[in-house]
Scaffold this active site. Structure first.
Site, short mmCIF file in Angstrom:
data_model
loop_
_atom_site.label_atom_id
_atom_site.label_comp_id
_atom_site.label_asym_id
_atom_site.label_seq_id
_atom_site.Cartn_x
_atom_site.Cartn_y
_atom_site.Cartn_z
N ASP A 39 19.77 -16.21 -18.60
CA ASP A 39 19.93 -14.93 -17.92
C ASP A 39 18.97 -14.92 -16.73
O ASP A 39 18.42 -15.97 -16.35
CB ASP A 39 19.71 -13.76 -18.89
CG ASP A 39 18.26 -13.62 -19.35
OD1 ASP A 39 17.43 -14.49 -18.98
OD2 ASP A 39 17.96 -12.65 -20.06
N HIS A 40 18.75 -13.74 -16.12
CA HIS A 40 17.87 -13.67 -14.95
C HIS A 40 16.44 -14.07 -15.29
O HIS A 40 15.77 -14.73 -14.49
CB HIS A 40 17.90 -12.25 -14.37
CG HIS A 40 17.56 -11.20 -15.38
ND1 HIS A 40 18.46 -10.78 -16.34
CD2 HIS A 40 16.42 -10.50 -15.61
CE1 HIS A 40 17.89 -9.85 -17.11
NE2 HIS A 40 16.65 -9.67 -16.69
N CYS A 56 16.12 -17.45 -21.86
CA CYS A 56 16.01 -16.04 -21.49
C CYS A 56 14.52 -15.71 -21.46
O CYS A 56 13.69 -16.62 -21.35
CB CYS A 56 16.81 -15.14 -22.42
SG CYS A 56 16.20 -15.02 -24.13
N THR A 92 12.51 -14.46 -23.84
CA THR A 92 11.82 -14.88 -25.06
C THR A 92 12.47 -16.07 -25.76
O THR A 92 11.86 -16.67 -26.64
CB THR A 92 11.82 -13.72 -26.08
OG1 THR A 92 13.20 -13.39 -26.36
CG2 THR A 92 11.10 -12.50 -25.53
N GLY A 93 13.71 -16.34 -25.43
CA GLY A 93 14.50 -17.33 -26.17
C GLY A 93 15.14 -16.73 -27.41
O GLY A 93 15.98 -17.38 -28.05
N HIS A 116 15.64 -32.11 -39.18
CA HIS A 116 16.02 -31.45 -40.44
C HIS A 116 17.27 -30.57 -40.31
O HIS A 116 18.05 -30.48 -41.26
CB HIS A 116 14.87 -30.57 -40.96
CG HIS A 116 13.69 -31.36 -41.44
ND1 HIS A 116 12.74 -30.84 -42.29
CD2 HIS A 116 13.29 -32.64 -41.19
CE1 HIS A 116 11.81 -31.76 -42.55
NE2 HIS A 116 12.12 -32.86 -41.87
N ARG A 173 9.25 -16.33 -20.44
CA ARG A 173 8.09 -15.45 -20.31
C ARG A 173 7.00 -15.78 -21.32
O ARG A 173 5.91 -15.22 -21.27
CB ARG A 173 8.53 -13.99 -20.48
CG ARG A 173 9.41 -13.49 -19.35
CD ARG A 173 9.98 -12.11 -19.63
NE ARG A 173 10.79 -11.64 -18.51
CZ ARG A 173 11.70 -10.67 -18.60
NH1 ARG A 173 11.94 -10.09 -19.76
NH2 ARG A 173 12.38 -10.30 -17.53
N HIS A 186 18.99 -33.57 -45.75
CA HIS A 186 19.15 -32.55 -44.71
C HIS A 186 20.62 -32.34 -44.35
O HIS A 186 21.03 -31.25 -43.96
CB HIS A 186 18.35 -32.94 -43.47
CG HIS A 186 16.90 -33.13 -43.77
ND1 HIS A 186 16.10 -32.12 -44.25
CD2 HIS A 186 16.10 -34.23 -43.69
CE1 HIS A 186 14.87 -32.58 -44.45
NE2 HIS A 186 14.85 -33.87 -44.12
#
Ligand code: RB5
Length: 165
Positions: free
Chosen positions: A16-17, A73, A75-76, A106, A117, A141
């Site tokens: 995103d931005h 983004c 925060t992810g 895994h 950010r 796994h």
């Protein structure tokens, strides 16, 4: 330089931005290291909604076997939630190198989410490299990853039961 994990055929990128600038730097880095990257956008840093771009990357990965995704983004977190709505996608928001490695080894994660950010550019580059270079370990796994897919199948089955008269 050629990477060890050559099973990674293509990387789809989006943001995103808030993730726009970091996405551009990561795409440039990966291409400079010989990776094939398709940058899905957006083309400018104007305000845009992260689910739109997470879905574009996630669907591209779903439709291209063996490919990986990278979404950025602020925060992810938002892109990770959104990407995981797409069947077959195992998106992770890896905050450090060990998390990135274990999400591949895994969990066979196929989409990496990053928070522009919250993660420094140099750290983000190291995380992406570690993530792409780490192969899935399989074995026990694989059974657990198959159980994740079974959740998706069961959800679909229950939904279709609710829909039928
Ligand atoms: C945009 O301000 C921000 O909410 C977004 O980039 C992301 O961090 C959401 O999870």
């Amino acid at each position: 330089m050629q990477y060890e994990n050559q099973a990674v055929t293509k990387i789809y990128a989006g943001s995103d931005h808030a993730g726009f600038a970091l996405r551009g730097r990561l795409v440039a880095h990966l291409r400079s290291r010989g990776r094939q990257v398709e940058d899905l956008g957006p083309p400018t840093d104007g305000s845009s909604d992260y689910p739109t771009w997470a879905a574009a990357v996630a669907r591209a990965v779903r439709d291209d076997a063996g490919s990986f995704g990278l979404v950025v983004c602020g925060t992810g977190l938002g892109v990770c939630i959104a990407a995981n709505k797409v069947r077959g996608v195992r998106a992770v928001d890896a905050w450090n190198l060990e998390g990135a490695r274990q999400s591949r080894g895994h969990n066979d994660a196929n989409v990496l989410c990053l928070g522009a950010r919250l993660v420094a550019e140099a750290d983000a580059i190291a995380i992406v490299d570690a993530w792409l270079e780490t192969p899935f370990e399989g074995g026990r796994h694989a059974r657990r990853v198959a159980l994740i897919a079974a959740i998706e199948s069961e959800e679909t089955r229950q939904e279709s039961q609710q829909d039928s008269p």
